[in-house]
Each structure stands twice: as structure tokens, then as C-alpha cells.
Design a protein around this motif. Structure first.
Motif, mmCIF file in Angstrom:
data_model
loop_
_atom_site.group_PDB
_atom_site.id
_atom_site.type_symbol
_atom_site.label_atom_id
_atom_site.label_comp_id
_atom_site.label_asym_id
_atom_site.label_seq_id
_atom_site.Cartn_x
_atom_site.Cartn_y
_atom_site.Cartn_z
ATOM 1 N N GLU A 1 -17.754 -59.953 26.832
ATOM 2 C CA GLU A 1 -19.190 -60.234 26.648
ATOM 3 C C GLU A 1 -20.054 -59.120 27.245
ATOM 4 O O GLU A 1 -21.088 -58.743 26.686
ATOM 5 C CB GLU A 1 -19.542 -61.577 27.308
ATOM 6 N N PHE A 2 -19.626 -58.589 28.399
ATOM 7 C CA PHE A 2 -20.343 -57.489 29.051
ATOM 8 C C PHE A 2 -20.419 -56.304 28.078
ATOM 9 O O PHE A 2 -21.497 -55.732 27.837
ATOM 10 C CB PHE A 2 -19.590 -57.116 30.340
ATOM 11 N N LEU A 3 -19.268 -55.983 27.487
ATOM 12 C CA LEU A 3 -19.223 -54.825 26.574
ATOM 13 C C LEU A 3 -20.040 -55.082 25.318
ATOM 14 O O LEU A 3 -20.750 -54.195 24.819
ATOM 15 C CB LEU A 3 -17.768 -54.519 26.199
ATOM 16 N N GLN A 4 -19.979 -56.301 24.822
ATOM 17 C CA GLN A 4 -20.716 -56.629 23.592
ATOM 18 C C GLN A 4 -22.233 -56.523 23.810
ATOM 19 O O GLN A 4 -22.961 -55.980 22.977
ATOM 20 C CB GLN A 4 -20.325 -58.046 23.126
ATOM 21 N N MET A 5 -22.694 -57.018 24.964
ATOM 22 C CA MET A 5 -24.130 -56.936 25.290
ATOM 23 C C MET A 5 -24.570 -55.461 25.332
ATOM 24 O O MET A 5 -25.619 -55.091 24.814
ATOM 25 C CB MET A 5 -24.405 -57.542 26.682
ATOM 26 N N LEU A 6 -23.742 -54.665 25.973
ATOM 27 C CA LEU A 6 -24.090 -53.248 26.133
ATOM 28 C C LEU A 6 -24.153 -52.558 24.771
ATOM 29 O O LEU A 6 -25.048 -51.753 24.500
ATOM 30 C CB LEU A 6 -23.033 -52.592 27.038
ATOM 31 N N LYS A 7 -23.196 -52.921 23.915
ATOM 32 C CA LYS A 7 -23.134 -52.293 22.598
ATOM 33 C C LYS A 7 -24.336 -52.707 21.735
ATOM 34 O O LYS A 7 -25.001 -51.871 21.137
ATOM 35 C CB LYS A 7 -21.836 -52.756 21.929
ATOM 36 N N GLU A 8 -24.617 -54.014 21.742
ATOM 37 C CA GLU A 8 -25.663 -54.524 20.834
ATOM 38 C C GLU A 8 -27.069 -54.291 21.366
ATOM 39 O O GLU A 8 -27.987 -53.995 20.608
ATOM 40 C CB GLU A 8 -25.484 -56.039 20.698
ATOM 41 N N HIS A 9 -27.249 -54.459 22.695
ATOM 42 C CA HIS A 9 -28.620 -54.464 23.243
ATOM 43 C C HIS A 9 -28.895 -53.310 24.195
ATOM 44 O O HIS A 9 -30.011 -53.173 24.686
ATOM 45 C CB HIS A 9 -28.879 -55.800 23.942
ATOM 46 N N LYS A 10 -27.888 -52.517 24.523
ATOM 47 C CA LYS A 10 -28.014 -51.395 25.469
ATOM 48 C C LYS A 10 -28.444 -51.862 26.859
ATOM 49 O O LYS A 10 -28.956 -51.089 27.667
ATOM 50 C CB LYS A 10 -29.018 -50.345 24.958
ATOM 51 N N ILE A 11 -28.243 -53.135 27.154
ATOM 52 C CA ILE A 11 -28.575 -53.628 28.487
ATOM 53 C C ILE A 11 -27.723 -54.850 28.773
ATOM 54 O O ILE A 11 -27.542 -55.702 27.902
ATOM 55 C CB ILE A 11 -30.090 -53.965 28.608
ATOM 56 N N VAL A 12 -27.180 -54.895 30.004
ATOM 57 C CA VAL A 12 -26.461 -56.093 30.444
ATOM 58 C C VAL A 12 -26.497 -56.124 31.966
ATOM 59 O O VAL A 12 -26.364 -55.097 32.621
ATOM 60 C CB VAL A 12 -25.002 -56.112 29.903
ATOM 61 N N VAL A 13 -26.759 -57.318 32.510
ATOM 62 C CA VAL A 13 -26.690 -57.511 33.960
ATOM 63 C C VAL A 13 -25.859 -58.768 34.195
ATOM 64 O O VAL A 13 -26.219 -59.841 33.722
ATOM 65 C CB VAL A 13 -28.092 -57.671 34.600
ATOM 66 N N THR B 1 -35.670 -46.585 26.838
ATOM 67 C CA THR B 1 -35.642 -45.157 26.465
ATOM 68 C C THR B 1 -34.431 -44.854 25.574
ATOM 69 O O THR B 1 -34.260 -43.722 25.129
ATOM 70 C CB THR B 1 -35.525 -44.234 27.711
ATOM 71 N N GLY B 2 -33.554 -45.843 25.392
ATOM 72 C CA GLY B 2 -32.347 -45.623 24.594
ATOM 73 C C GLY B 2 -31.124 -45.349 25.434
ATOM 74 O O GLY B 2 -30.014 -45.210 24.923
ATOM 75 N N LEU B 3 -31.332 -45.255 26.776
ATOM 76 C CA LEU B 3 -30.203 -44.994 27.681
ATOM 77 C C LEU B 3 -29.582 -46.342 28.059
ATOM 78 O O LEU B 3 -30.263 -47.195 28.635
ATOM 79 C CB LEU B 3 -30.780 -44.309 28.926
ATOM 80 N N PRO B 4 -28.302 -46.567 27.761
ATOM 81 C CA PRO B 4 -27.720 -47.877 28.055
ATOM 82 C C PRO B 4 -27.613 -48.151 29.563
ATOM 83 O O PRO B 4 -27.233 -47.269 30.335
ATOM 84 C CB PRO B 4 -26.327 -47.803 27.420
ATOM 85 N N VAL B 5 -27.955 -49.383 29.972
ATOM 86 C CA VAL B 5 -27.888 -49.796 31.376
ATOM 87 C C VAL B 5 -26.880 -50.944 31.482
ATOM 88 O O VAL B 5 -27.097 -52.013 30.910
ATOM 89 C CB VAL B 5 -29.264 -50.294 31.879
ATOM 90 N N GLY B 6 -25.786 -50.695 32.198
ATOM 91 C CA GLY B 6 -24.772 -51.740 32.396
ATOM 92 C C GLY B 6 -24.656 -51.988 33.874
ATOM 93 O O GLY B 6 -24.339 -51.070 34.623
ATOM 94 N N LYS B 7 -24.909 -53.222 34.309
ATOM 95 C CA LYS B 7 -25.072 -53.427 35.743
ATOM 96 C C LYS B 7 -24.458 -54.734 36.215
ATOM 97 O O LYS B 7 -24.602 -55.764 35.565
ATOM 98 C CB LYS B 7 -26.578 -53.415 36.027
ATOM 99 N N MET B 8 -23.802 -54.655 37.375
ATOM 100 C CA MET B 8 -23.336 -55.865 38.023
ATOM 101 C C MET B 8 -24.187 -56.083 39.264
ATOM 102 O O MET B 8 -24.335 -55.169 40.075
ATOM 103 C CB MET B 8 -21.876 -55.697 38.423
ATOM 104 N N SER B 9 -24.798 -57.258 39.380
ATOM 105 C CA SER B 9 -25.714 -57.522 40.485
ATOM 106 C C SER B 9 -25.171 -58.619 41.379
ATOM 107 O O SER B 9 -24.196 -59.282 41.037
ATOM 108 C CB SER B 9 -27.076 -57.960 39.937
ATOM 109 N N GLY B 10 -25.894 -58.861 42.497
ATOM 110 C CA GLY B 10 -25.441 -59.879 43.439
ATOM 111 C C GLY B 10 -26.446 -61.010 43.594
ATOM 112 O O GLY B 10 -27.560 -60.952 43.071
ATOM 113 N N ARG B 11 -26.023 -62.029 44.330
ATOM 114 C CA ARG B 11 -26.922 -63.122 44.708
ATOM 115 C C ARG B 11 -27.617 -62.756 46.014
ATOM 116 O O ARG B 11 -27.349 -61.695 46.587
ATOM 117 C CB ARG B 11 -26.112 -64.411 44.896
ATOM 118 N N GLY B 12 -28.475 -63.660 46.506
ATOM 119 C CA GLY B 12 -29.130 -63.426 47.789
ATOM 120 C C GLY B 12 -28.075 -63.178 48.858
ATOM 121 O O GLY B 12 -26.974 -63.727 48.786
ATOM 122 N N LEU B 13 -28.444 -62.336 49.814
ATOM 123 C CA LEU B 13 -27.507 -61.990 50.881
ATOM 124 C C LEU B 13 -28.309 -62.017 52.175
ATOM 125 O O LEU B 13 -29.230 -61.222 52.342
ATOM 126 C CB LEU B 13 -26.969 -60.582 50.600
ATOM 127 N N GLY B 14 -27.972 -62.944 53.094
ATOM 128 C CA GLY B 14 -28.764 -63.072 54.315
ATOM 129 C C GLY B 14 -30.218 -63.340 53.948
ATOM 130 O O GLY B 14 -30.513 -64.183 53.113
#
Ligand code: URA
Length: 434
Positions: free
Chosen positions: A138-150, A102-115
Motif C-alpha cells: 500500500e505504501f508503494l501504491q500510494m507513492l506511485k499513484e499520488h506521489k505522497i504517502v505518510v 512540485t512533482g517530487l515524490p514524498v514517502g515518509k514514515m512518521s511517529g506518534r506523540g513522544l513524551g
């Protein structure tokens, strides 16, 4: 100050001071406090809880254990989401590219499996070459160029959560409201989004078993986020049975890909539209949740969200060949369908047991740092409320050995309960806060 005295205070239900929490978080992050003392303290928190003041202080010290990003140099408004953990929960794989489309940037830190609960980072690593360990630049560059980073937890962003998370996974210390709230909100605060949608699960396959506990967790996290000036909403949804049909890393990636092509299981698609819709609403791109969902459904159906997903996976190093042909994703040597042992209506599918069986098949970790098998897992053929005839396919198991297949078959047949009378499909979304 000594770690042993801090453990004893929490054991004896004496609130810790801000300085003591900082000492403990910083000491553990630097490696001065060993795993065994951190595990003992986490267990004391599981058993005795923390006050709201302690939970907030713990969150902020964990958030400030590394860099805290200011994303405004990159984008005026960034949105994020986080799940409290569930079985078959591949929501980020669909929601992140859908919202970014939609054009809204998504910047996200995720986790691994837990239990028994899977983790987005493990799922993403099903793609050959996908890089989850990004530097701040790299996180900032991804967000700037692609509007998405996880990204996963890194040495730069909320490193304290990275250490506590891996420790809690294997020391039976996940199920604690303040530890979950601090883990999630420290990552969210460090990674800098302006608006955060919390996907709070409740039921057998969640860490919160009652709606009251899920509400308390949601309210604690919303208060912590609003306290540091973020826009926060929480969606409480059912996790008594798995979300969608697939449970297992690469199997869930394939189900997410189907959903991004406009298909996928109905419950999962609707859940993604609700979570993404709330993000879009908080981000000011739609007036109401219903309007947001209608706009997003269109982006799933016309291929826009899929195109964004491809762009994202490739930009983070993932294999284009596997995107074009998901049968190249990791798979298991044994793929066999288990027939329904009787006819009737499905009354329950114990999500925790499904998740634990998936871990026992090799899809999750029993010990810190264990390697995982991306190809194994479970695909359900029916959900609660469905009528199934005796002998019809009930589940397909993807196993690495005949022994693992038999173990999983026995456990999963016992995890399904039946009724002779029709059973209503349970409502999925229970409550939206904020
Ligand atoms: N997700 C997290 O990031 N942390 C938890 O403790 C639980 C779910």
C-alpha cells in the motif's frame, strides 16, 4: 547471549559488539526480550550514551528489523523529512503535500506523540477513517499513484523502532542522542528515500536543550545517512516556544489547513518553506534555497498545495467532509479564552510546559497504548516579543472538563514570562547543515 548481560555492559559503559546489538534488537522485536529489560537498557543508554560505532550499528539493525524499501521501481528520486520532536510541530502536514505538489515524490514514515512532543500520526488520525497502518504494497501504491504517502511504523517497516518508540515514550527514555538518532534514521533508511531533511529542534520544548547538543545530533544523523548513500541535510531551529499558535492534535490540523490555504502563523509558514525548500533543493528542483522557497510560497498561495493535501488525505481513507469543513474535526466541550493577567511584552512561553500540559489535558499518552483525546489543546494568542495589554486574550483552552481547564489555565499562566521592556522576537532558523 543474555539480555541481562547486555544491559549490564551498557550500565558499566562497556561498548557492545555488533552481534550483541543485533541480538538485543531482534530479540526485543520478536518479543523474546520483555519490555522491562528493554526499558532498563534504554535507561542505561540515556545515562551513559553509546559510541558512534554502536549508534550506527543500532540504527542499521533497527532499519533491517523489517523490510527495507527500494523505491526506484516507483520513482527515480524520493525525498523525506523528519523532525526530532517539538511542541506545536505540525510541519509534515504542510511540507509533505507542498513538496509533492512540485512533482517530487514524498514517502515518509512518521511517529506518534513522544513524551511532551506531539506526533504526526496522532494528528493525522484526527481525520475519521485516515489509515496510518499501511502494508508495504500500500505504501508503494500510494507513492506511485499520488506521489505522497505518510505511514506509521508497521509490522513491515522498522518494527523495532515501533516497539522502542512506544516504550521510550512512557519510560522517560526519550532524551538520548543515540536513541533519537537510531529511531529517526532507522525509519528513514527502511522507507527508502534518496534525500532526507532533518528538522532538528533545540530549546526548552525539544529533546536537545543546547545548540551544541542539537548540532551533535544533526551531525550523527547526517553521518549515518550519508554512510548508507543518502543525501542528507539538517535544519536546526528554535523550540523554546511552541511552533505556530496551536498545540493539540485536531487544533494543529486546523492550523496546517489554514497554512495550506496561504494563511497560518508567520513563523510556522516560514519554517515550512525552509524545510520544504531544502527538500526541493536536495531533490534538484531548485538551484538555491531562496529560489525553492519562492516557488513553494506560490504553491501555498495558489491552492496547489491544498489540492495535493486533499488528494492525499482522501487517498489514505480520511474524511472528505472534515476536509471541506474542518469544524467537523474532533473538538472539545469546553472552549474558553484566558485573559492576560498583566500588560507587557511576552519574554518566554515555556514550550515543554505547554507540551506537558497538552498531554495532561488528554492530548498525549501517560502510559503505553493510552487512548488520546484529539479535540483538546491550547491556542496561543501571542508569541515571544509581542506586546499584550492586561485583559487581552492570551490563550484559548479546549478542554474536556472544567477541572482540566482549571489545571491547564494555572500551569500555562505560570509558563508565560513577561517583561516591561520590549523583547526582540528570537530568530527561528539557527543553522543549516549540508
Ligand atoms: N522522532 C523519532 O522518530 N524518534 C525519536 O526518538 C525522537 C523523535
Amino acid at each position: 547471549m543474555r539480555a541481562v548481560d547486555i544491559i549490564a555492559k551498557t550500565r558499566d559503559k562497556i561498548p557492545l559488539t555488533d552481534a550483541e546489538l543485533k541480538f538485543f534488537v531482534d530479540g526485543y522485536t520478536r518479543g523474546d526480550i520483555p519490555d522491562y529489560q528493554a526499558a532498563a537498557w534504554c535507561m542505561a543508554v540515556v545515562l551513559n550514551g553509546l559510541t558512534d560505532t554502536e549508534a550506527t550499528a543500532l540504527t542499521l539493525h533497527m532499519a533491517h528489523s523489517g523490510d527495507t524499501l527500494d523505491l526506484h521501481q516507483i520513482a527515480p528520486f524520493v525525498v523525506d523529512k523528519h523532525s526530532t520532536g517539538g511542541v506545536g510541530d505540525k510541519t509534515t502536514l504542510v511540507v509533505a503535500p507542498l513538496v509533492a505538489a512540485t512533482g517530487l515524490p514524498v514517502g515518509k514514515m512518521s511517529g506518534r506523540g513522544l513524551g511532551f512532543s506531539g506526533g504526526t500520526i496522532d494528528k493525522l488520525e484526527s481525520f475519521d477513517g485516515f489509515r496510518v497502518s499501511l502494508t508495504t504494497a500500500e505504501f508503494l501504491q500510494m507513492l506511485k499513484e499520488h506521489k505522497i504517502v505518510v505511514s506509521g511504523q508497521s509490522a513491515d517497516l522498522a518494527p523495532a523502532d515501533g516497539k522502542f518508540y512506544a516504550l521510550r515514550d512512557v519510560t522517560a527514555t526519550v532524551e538520548s542522542l543515540p536513541l533519537i538518532a537510531a529511531s529517526i534514521m532507522s525509519k528513514k533508511i527502511a522507507s527508502g528515500a534518496d534525500a532526507i531533511v532533518l528538522d532538528v529542534k533545540v530549546g526548552k520544548g525539544a529533546f536537545m536543550h543546547t545548540v551544541a547538543d542539537a548540532e551533535a545530533l544533526a551531525e550523527t544523523m547526517v553521518a549515518i545517512g550519508e554512510g548508507v548513500g543518502r543525501r542528507v541535510a539538517a535544519i536546526i531551529s528554535d523550540m523554546n516556544q511552541p511552533l505556530g499558535y496551536a498545540v493539540g492534535n485536531a487544533l494543529e490540523v486546523k492550523e496546517a489547513i489554514d497554512t495550506l490555504h496561504g494563511g497560518g502563523p508567520a513563523d510556522f509558514r516560514d519554517h515550512c518553506l525552509t524545510v520544504a525548500g531544502k527538500m526541493v533543493e536536495l531533490g534538484g528542483k531548485a538551484e538555491t534555497l531562496d529560489a525553492a522557497k519562492a516557488m513553494l510560497a506560490q504553491l501555498l498561495d495558489d491552492g496547489t498545495a491544498w489540492a495535493k493535501f486533499k488528494e492525499w488525505i482522501i487517498a489514505q481513507g480520511g474524511s472528505e467532509a472534515q476536509l471541506d469543513d474542518p469544524s467537523l474535526l474532533p473538538s472539545a466541550p469546553i472552549i474558553e479564552t484566558v485573559a492576560a493577567p498583566r500588560g507587557g511584552y511576552i519574554a518566554g512561553i515555556d514550550a515543554a510546559e505547554v507540551g506537558k500540559t497538552g498531554v495532561a489535558m488528554g492530548g498525549g499518552r501517560e502510559k503505553k497504548g493510552d487512548p488520546i483525546d484529539y479535540g483538546v489543546g491550547i491556542v496561543l494568542h501571542a508569541k515571544v516579543g509581542d506586546a499584550v495589554a492586561a485583559g487581552e486574550p492570551l490563550l484559548t483552552l479546549h478542554a474536556h472538563s472544567a477541572e482540566s481547564f482549571e489545571m491547564a489555565k494555572t500551569r500555562l499562566l505560570a509558563a508565560v514570562s513577561w517583561s516591561d521592556e520590549p523583547v526582540a522576537a528570537p530568530p527561528h532558523t539557527i543553522k543549516i547543515i549540508g
